[in-house]
Motif scaffolding. Structure first.
Motif, PDB file in Angstrom:
ATOM      1  N   SER A  18     -45.026   1.844  24.291  1.00  0.00           N
ATOM      2  CA  SER A  18     -43.844   1.550  23.483  1.00  0.00           C
ATOM      3  C   SER A  18     -44.166   0.582  22.361  1.00  0.00           C
ATOM      4  CB  SER A  18     -42.739   0.960  24.370  1.00  0.00           C
ATOM      5  OG  SER A  18     -43.195  -0.217  25.017  1.00  0.00           O
ATOM      6  N   ALA A  25     -41.294   4.078  15.159  1.00  0.00           N
ATOM      7  CA  ALA A  25     -39.880   4.232  15.503  1.00  0.00           C
ATOM      8  C   ALA A  25     -38.989   3.449  14.541  1.00  0.00           C
ATOM      9  CB  ALA A  25     -39.650   3.766  16.944  1.00  0.00           C
ATOM     10  N   LEU A  26     -39.416   2.256  14.176  1.00  0.00           N
ATOM     11  CA  LEU A  26     -38.633   1.450  13.232  1.00  0.00           C
ATOM     12  C   LEU A  26     -38.601   2.103  11.852  1.00  0.00           C
ATOM     13  CD1 LEU A  26     -39.860  -2.125  14.212  1.00  0.00           C
ATOM     14  CD2 LEU A  26     -37.646  -1.090  14.736  1.00  0.00           C
ATOM     15  N   VAL A  28     -38.825   5.299  11.161  1.00  0.00           N
ATOM     16  CA  VAL A  28     -37.926   6.458  11.219  1.00  0.00           C
ATOM     17  C   VAL A  28     -36.471   5.999  11.194  1.00  0.00           C
ATOM     18  CG1 VAL A  28     -37.155   8.370  12.668  1.00  0.00           C
ATOM     19  CG2 VAL A  28     -39.602   7.935  12.370  1.00  0.00           C
ATOM     20  N   THR A  29     -36.161   4.946  11.940  1.00  0.00           N
ATOM     21  CA  THR A  29     -34.786   4.442  11.986  1.00  0.00           C
ATOM     22  C   THR A  29     -34.324   3.969  10.616  1.00  0.00           C
ATOM     23  OG1 THR A  29     -35.068   3.756  14.297  1.00  0.00           O
ATOM     24  CG2 THR A  29     -33.268   2.746  13.062  1.00  0.00           C
ATOM     25  N   VAL A  30     -35.162   3.193   9.944  1.00  0.00           N
ATOM     26  CA  VAL A  30     -34.794   2.677   8.622  1.00  0.00           C
ATOM     27  C   VAL A  30     -34.665   3.820   7.620  1.00  0.00           C
ATOM     28  CG1 VAL A  30     -35.611   1.273   6.692  1.00  0.00           C
ATOM     29  CG2 VAL A  30     -35.782   0.403   9.031  1.00  0.00           C
ATOM     30  N   SER A  31     -35.569   4.785   7.673  1.00  0.00           N
ATOM     31  CA  SER A  31     -35.510   5.920   6.751  1.00  0.00           C
ATOM     32  C   SER A  31     -34.216   6.713   6.945  1.00  0.00           C
ATOM     33  CB  SER A  31     -36.724   6.833   6.947  1.00  0.00           C
ATOM     34  OG  SER A  31     -37.925   6.146   6.692  1.00  0.00           O
ATOM     35  N   ALA A  32     -33.864   6.956   8.203  1.00  0.00           N
ATOM     36  CA  ALA A  32     -32.634   7.699   8.482  1.00  0.00           C
ATOM     37  C   ALA A  32     -31.410   6.929   8.004  1.00  0.00           C
ATOM     38  CB  ALA A  32     -32.532   7.989   9.979  1.00  0.00           C
ATOM     39  N   ALA A  33     -31.383   5.621   8.252  1.00  0.00           N
ATOM     40  CA  ALA A  33     -30.256   4.805   7.805  1.00  0.00           C
ATOM     41  C   ALA A  33     -30.151   4.795   6.282  1.00  0.00           C
ATOM     42  CB  ALA A  33     -30.404   3.383   8.336  1.00  0.00           C
ATOM     43  N   SER A  37     -26.916   6.209   4.334  1.00  0.00           N
ATOM     44  CA  SER A  37     -26.116   5.242   3.568  1.00  0.00           C
ATOM     45  C   SER A  37     -25.829   5.711   2.154  1.00  0.00           C
ATOM     46  CB  SER A  37     -26.847   3.900   3.516  1.00  0.00           C
ATOM     47  OG  SER A  37     -28.012   3.977   2.691  1.00  0.00           O
ATOM     48  N   ALA A  79     -37.453  -4.459   9.713  1.00  0.00           N
ATOM     49  CA  ALA A  79     -36.504  -3.370   9.935  1.00  0.00           C
ATOM     50  C   ALA A  79     -35.078  -3.902   9.968  1.00  0.00           C
ATOM     51  CB  ALA A  79     -36.834  -2.644  11.232  1.00  0.00           C
ATOM     52  N   LEU A  83     -32.019  -2.983   7.320  1.00  0.00           N
ATOM     53  CA  LEU A  83     -30.694  -2.491   7.699  1.00  0.00           C
ATOM     54  C   LEU A  83     -29.593  -3.354   7.092  1.00  0.00           C
ATOM     55  CD1 LEU A  83     -31.322  -1.580  11.446  1.00  0.00           C
ATOM     56  CD2 LEU A  83     -31.165  -0.018   9.487  1.00  0.00           C
TER      57      LEU A  83
END
Length: 244
Positions: A18, A25-26, A28-33, A37, A79, A83
Protein backbone atom coordinates in the motif's frame (compact mmCIF):
# COMPACT_ATOMS: atom_id res chain seq x y z
CA UNK A 1 33.13 -32.62 11.90
CA UNK A 2 30.28 -31.04 10.01
CA UNK A 3 30.95 -27.69 8.40
CA UNK A 4 28.50 -25.00 9.51
CA UNK A 5 27.68 -21.70 7.93
CA UNK A 6 26.91 -18.54 9.86
CA UNK A 7 23.29 -17.42 9.84
CA UNK A 8 22.67 -14.81 7.16
CA UNK A 9 22.25 -11.25 8.36
CA UNK A 10 18.60 -10.13 8.43
CA UNK A 11 17.52 -7.81 5.68
CA UNK A 12 15.29 -4.78 5.99
CA UNK A 13 11.61 -5.48 5.90
CA UNK A 14 10.12 -4.62 2.53
CA UNK A 15 7.79 -1.66 2.32
CA UNK A 16 4.10 -2.57 2.38
CA UNK A 17 2.41 -2.73 -0.99
CA UNK A 18 0.00 0.00 0.00
CA UNK A 19 2.90 2.36 0.73
CA UNK A 20 4.51 1.64 -2.63
CA UNK A 21 1.29 2.35 -4.50
CA UNK A 22 0.32 5.42 -2.48
CA UNK A 23 1.78 8.03 -4.89
CA UNK A 24 0.00 6.48 -7.87
CA UNK A 25 -3.31 6.31 -5.99
CA UNK A 26 -2.98 9.95 -4.94
CA UNK A 27 -2.14 11.01 -8.51
CA UNK A 28 -5.23 9.24 -9.84
CA UNK A 29 -7.42 10.79 -7.14
CA UNK A 30 -6.17 14.32 -7.81
CA UNK A 31 -6.47 13.88 -11.58
CA UNK A 32 -10.05 12.66 -11.28
CA UNK A 33 -10.97 15.52 -8.94
CA UNK A 34 -9.41 18.02 -11.33
CA UNK A 35 -11.42 16.74 -14.30
CA UNK A 36 -14.69 16.61 -12.35
CA UNK A 37 -14.19 20.10 -10.91
CA UNK A 38 -14.12 21.63 -14.39
CA UNK A 39 -17.77 20.75 -14.98
CA UNK A 40 -20.07 23.31 -13.44
CA UNK A 41 -17.26 25.55 -12.24
CA UNK A 42 -18.63 28.87 -10.94
CA UNK A 43 -16.11 30.89 -12.96
CA UNK A 44 -14.05 29.14 -15.68
CA UNK A 45 -11.29 31.76 -15.57
CA UNK A 46 -10.94 31.45 -11.81
CA UNK A 47 -10.88 27.67 -12.14
CA UNK A 48 -7.92 27.88 -14.54
CA UNK A 49 -6.05 30.35 -12.34
CA UNK A 50 -6.58 28.41 -9.13
CA UNK A 51 -5.84 24.96 -10.52
CA UNK A 52 -2.88 25.96 -12.69
CA UNK A 53 -0.55 24.92 -9.84
CA UNK A 54 -2.08 21.44 -9.89
CA UNK A 55 -1.91 21.16 -13.68
CA UNK A 56 1.78 22.11 -13.57
CA UNK A 57 2.87 20.30 -10.41
CA UNK A 58 1.24 16.91 -10.93
CA UNK A 59 2.94 16.14 -14.29
CA UNK A 60 6.25 17.37 -12.88
CA UNK A 61 6.02 15.04 -9.87
CA UNK A 62 5.16 12.12 -12.17
CA UNK A 63 8.07 12.84 -14.51
CA UNK A 64 10.54 13.02 -11.62
CA UNK A 65 9.14 10.08 -9.65
CA UNK A 66 12.12 7.83 -10.45
CA UNK A 67 14.92 10.38 -10.41
CA UNK A 68 13.67 12.20 -7.30
CA UNK A 69 10.86 10.29 -5.55
CA UNK A 70 9.09 12.17 -2.77
CA UNK A 71 8.42 10.89 0.71
CA UNK A 72 5.02 9.40 1.42
CA UNK A 73 4.18 12.18 3.87
CA UNK A 74 4.94 14.86 1.30
CA UNK A 75 2.92 13.06 -1.39
CA UNK A 76 -0.10 12.96 0.90
CA UNK A 77 0.23 16.63 1.81
CA UNK A 78 0.65 17.71 -1.81
CA UNK A 79 -2.49 15.75 -2.74
CA UNK A 80 -4.43 17.39 0.10
CA UNK A 81 -3.26 20.84 -1.01
CA UNK A 82 -4.20 20.06 -4.59
CA UNK A 83 -7.72 19.15 -3.49
CA UNK A 84 -7.99 22.42 -1.54
CA UNK A 85 -7.02 24.33 -4.69
CA UNK A 86 -9.41 22.31 -6.85
CA UNK A 87 -12.36 22.93 -4.52
CA UNK A 88 -11.52 26.64 -4.38
CA UNK A 89 -11.26 26.78 -8.16
CA UNK A 90 -14.61 25.04 -8.62
CA UNK A 91 -16.67 27.21 -6.28
CA UNK A 92 -14.33 30.29 -5.97
CA UNK A 93 -12.88 30.75 -2.51
CA UNK A 94 -15.54 33.18 -1.33
CA UNK A 95 -18.36 30.76 -2.19
CA UNK A 96 -17.14 27.35 -0.98
CA UNK A 97 -20.14 25.76 0.83
CA UNK A 98 -18.17 24.38 3.77
CA UNK A 99 -16.74 27.85 4.32
CA UNK A 100 -20.23 29.32 4.36
CA UNK A 101 -21.25 26.72 6.94
CA UNK A 102 -18.28 27.58 9.18
CA UNK A 103 -18.98 31.30 8.78
CA UNK A 104 -22.62 30.90 9.83
CA UNK A 105 -21.79 28.50 12.65
CA UNK A 106 -19.17 30.80 14.18
CA UNK A 107 -20.97 34.04 13.35
CA UNK A 108 -18.15 35.43 11.24
CA UNK A 109 -18.49 38.09 8.57
CA UNK A 110 -16.66 36.28 5.76
CA UNK A 111 -16.14 32.86 4.28
CA UNK A 112 -12.91 31.55 5.91
CA UNK A 113 -12.01 29.08 3.16
CA UNK A 114 -9.64 31.65 1.66
CA UNK A 115 -7.78 31.89 4.98
CA UNK A 116 -7.60 28.11 5.16
CA UNK A 117 -6.24 27.99 1.62
CA UNK A 118 -3.42 30.38 2.51
CA UNK A 119 -2.71 28.44 5.69
CA UNK A 120 -2.21 25.39 3.48
CA UNK A 121 -0.06 27.55 1.19
CA UNK A 122 2.43 27.73 4.04
CA UNK A 123 1.81 24.34 5.68
CA UNK A 124 2.45 22.10 2.67
CA UNK A 125 5.26 24.06 0.98
CA UNK A 126 7.10 24.03 4.33
CA UNK A 127 7.40 20.24 4.15
CA UNK A 128 8.29 20.43 0.44
CA UNK A 129 11.03 23.01 1.01
CA UNK A 130 12.34 21.13 4.04
CA UNK A 131 12.57 17.90 2.05
CA UNK A 132 14.42 19.61 -0.78
CA UNK A 133 16.87 21.25 1.61
CA UNK A 134 17.47 18.08 3.63
CA UNK A 135 18.12 15.98 0.53
CA UNK A 136 20.02 18.42 -1.68
CA UNK A 137 21.85 20.87 0.60
CA UNK A 138 24.27 20.75 3.55
CA UNK A 139 21.53 22.08 5.86
CA UNK A 140 20.48 18.65 7.17
CA UNK A 141 20.59 18.89 10.95
CA UNK A 142 21.47 22.59 10.83
CA UNK A 143 19.80 25.12 13.08
CA UNK A 144 19.21 27.22 9.97
CA UNK A 145 16.99 24.61 8.34
CA UNK A 146 13.75 25.67 10.04
CA UNK A 147 14.08 29.47 9.68
CA UNK A 148 15.18 29.23 6.05
CA UNK A 149 12.22 26.96 5.34
CA UNK A 150 9.82 29.52 6.81
CA UNK A 151 11.51 32.32 4.85
CA UNK A 152 11.10 30.36 1.60
CA UNK A 153 7.39 29.86 2.32
CA UNK A 154 6.91 33.56 3.02
CA UNK A 155 8.74 34.40 -0.20
CA UNK A 156 6.43 32.08 -2.13
CA UNK A 157 3.39 33.68 -0.48
CA UNK A 158 4.66 37.13 -1.45
CA UNK A 159 5.13 36.02 -5.06
CA UNK A 160 1.57 34.67 -5.08
CA UNK A 161 0.25 38.00 -3.80
CA UNK A 162 2.12 39.75 -6.61
CA UNK A 163 0.44 37.43 -9.09
CA UNK A 164 -2.93 38.35 -7.58
CA UNK A 165 -2.01 42.02 -7.92
CA UNK A 166 -1.08 41.43 -11.58
CA UNK A 167 -4.42 39.68 -12.12
CA UNK A 168 -6.24 42.62 -10.57
CA UNK A 169 -4.42 45.13 -12.77
CA UNK A 170 -4.92 43.21 -16.00
CA UNK A 171 -8.33 41.68 -15.33
CA UNK A 172 -10.08 44.48 -13.49
CA UNK A 173 -13.46 43.49 -12.09
CA UNK A 174 -13.22 40.11 -13.83
CA UNK A 175 -10.47 39.14 -11.37
CA UNK A 176 -12.59 39.72 -8.25
CA UNK A 177 -13.52 36.04 -7.92
CA UNK A 178 -9.85 35.05 -8.14
CA UNK A 179 -8.75 37.63 -5.58
CA UNK A 180 -11.42 36.66 -3.05
CA UNK A 181 -10.78 39.70 -0.84
CA UNK A 182 -14.44 39.83 0.28
CA UNK A 183 -14.07 43.54 1.00
CA UNK A 184 -11.09 43.20 3.36
CA UNK A 185 -8.50 45.92 2.70
CA UNK A 186 -5.93 43.90 4.69
CA UNK A 187 -6.52 40.70 2.73
CA UNK A 188 -2.96 40.58 1.37
CA UNK A 189 -1.44 40.91 4.82
CA UNK A 190 -3.83 38.30 6.24
CA UNK A 191 -2.94 35.90 3.44
CA UNK A 192 0.78 36.13 4.15
CA UNK A 193 0.21 35.86 7.89
CA UNK A 194 -1.83 32.68 7.40
CA UNK A 195 0.97 31.24 5.27
CA UNK A 196 3.45 32.10 8.04
CA UNK A 197 1.30 30.36 10.65
CA UNK A 198 0.91 27.34 8.36
CA UNK A 199 4.65 26.98 7.75
CA UNK A 200 5.40 27.33 11.46
CA UNK A 201 2.78 24.73 12.41
CA UNK A 202 4.14 22.27 9.83
CA UNK A 203 7.65 22.50 11.30
CA UNK A 204 6.40 22.26 14.88
CA UNK A 205 4.13 19.27 14.40
CA UNK A 206 5.51 17.34 11.42
CA UNK A 207 9.31 17.50 11.74
CA UNK A 208 9.67 14.12 13.45
CA UNK A 209 7.12 12.45 11.18
CA UNK A 210 8.91 13.94 8.17
CA UNK A 211 12.28 12.64 9.36
CA UNK A 212 10.79 9.14 9.70
CA UNK A 213 9.26 9.39 6.23
CA UNK A 214 12.62 10.42 4.78
CA UNK A 215 14.31 7.51 6.54
CA UNK A 216 11.79 5.07 5.05
CA UNK A 217 12.35 6.59 1.63
CA UNK A 218 16.13 6.15 1.99
CA UNK A 219 15.75 2.51 3.07
CA UNK A 220 13.40 1.78 0.18
CA UNK A 221 15.83 3.26 -2.34
CA UNK A 222 18.72 1.26 -0.84
CA UNK A 223 16.70 -1.96 -0.99
CA UNK A 224 15.84 -1.38 -4.63
CA UNK A 225 19.49 -0.72 -5.44
CA UNK A 226 20.77 -3.84 -3.64
CA UNK A 227 21.79 -6.46 -6.26
CA UNK A 228 21.46 -9.54 -4.04
CA UNK A 229 18.59 -10.95 -2.03
CA UNK A 230 18.27 -13.15 1.02
CA UNK A 231 19.59 -16.62 0.34
CA UNK A 232 21.65 -15.67 -2.73
CA UNK A 233 24.98 -17.48 -3.09
CA UNK A 234 28.11 -15.78 -1.87
CA UNK A 235 29.85 -13.77 -4.57
CA UNK A 236 33.30 -14.95 -5.72
CA UNK A 237 35.95 -13.61 -3.43
CA UNK A 238 33.56 -13.45 -0.47
CA UNK A 239 34.39 -14.77 2.99
CA UNK A 240 34.70 -18.60 3.22
CA UNK A 241 32.20 -20.59 5.31
CA UNK A 242 33.03 -20.91 8.97
CA UNK A 243 34.24 -24.36 10.02
CA UNK A 244 35.08 -24.95 13.66
Amino acid sequence: MTCTHPAPAPTREASPSSRRHLPAALAVTVSAALVVSRFGAADPTTWVLETAWVMAGLPLAILLRRRFPLSGLLCGLLAAHALVLIVGGHYTYAEVPVGDWVRDWLGWDRNPYDRFGHFMQGFVPAVLVRELLVRTSPLRGSRWLAPLTVCACLAFSAVFEMLEWLAAVTGGDAADAFLGTQGDVWDTQWDMFCALIGATCALLFLTRAHDRALARLTLARLDRARPTTLGAPTQPGGPPPHCP
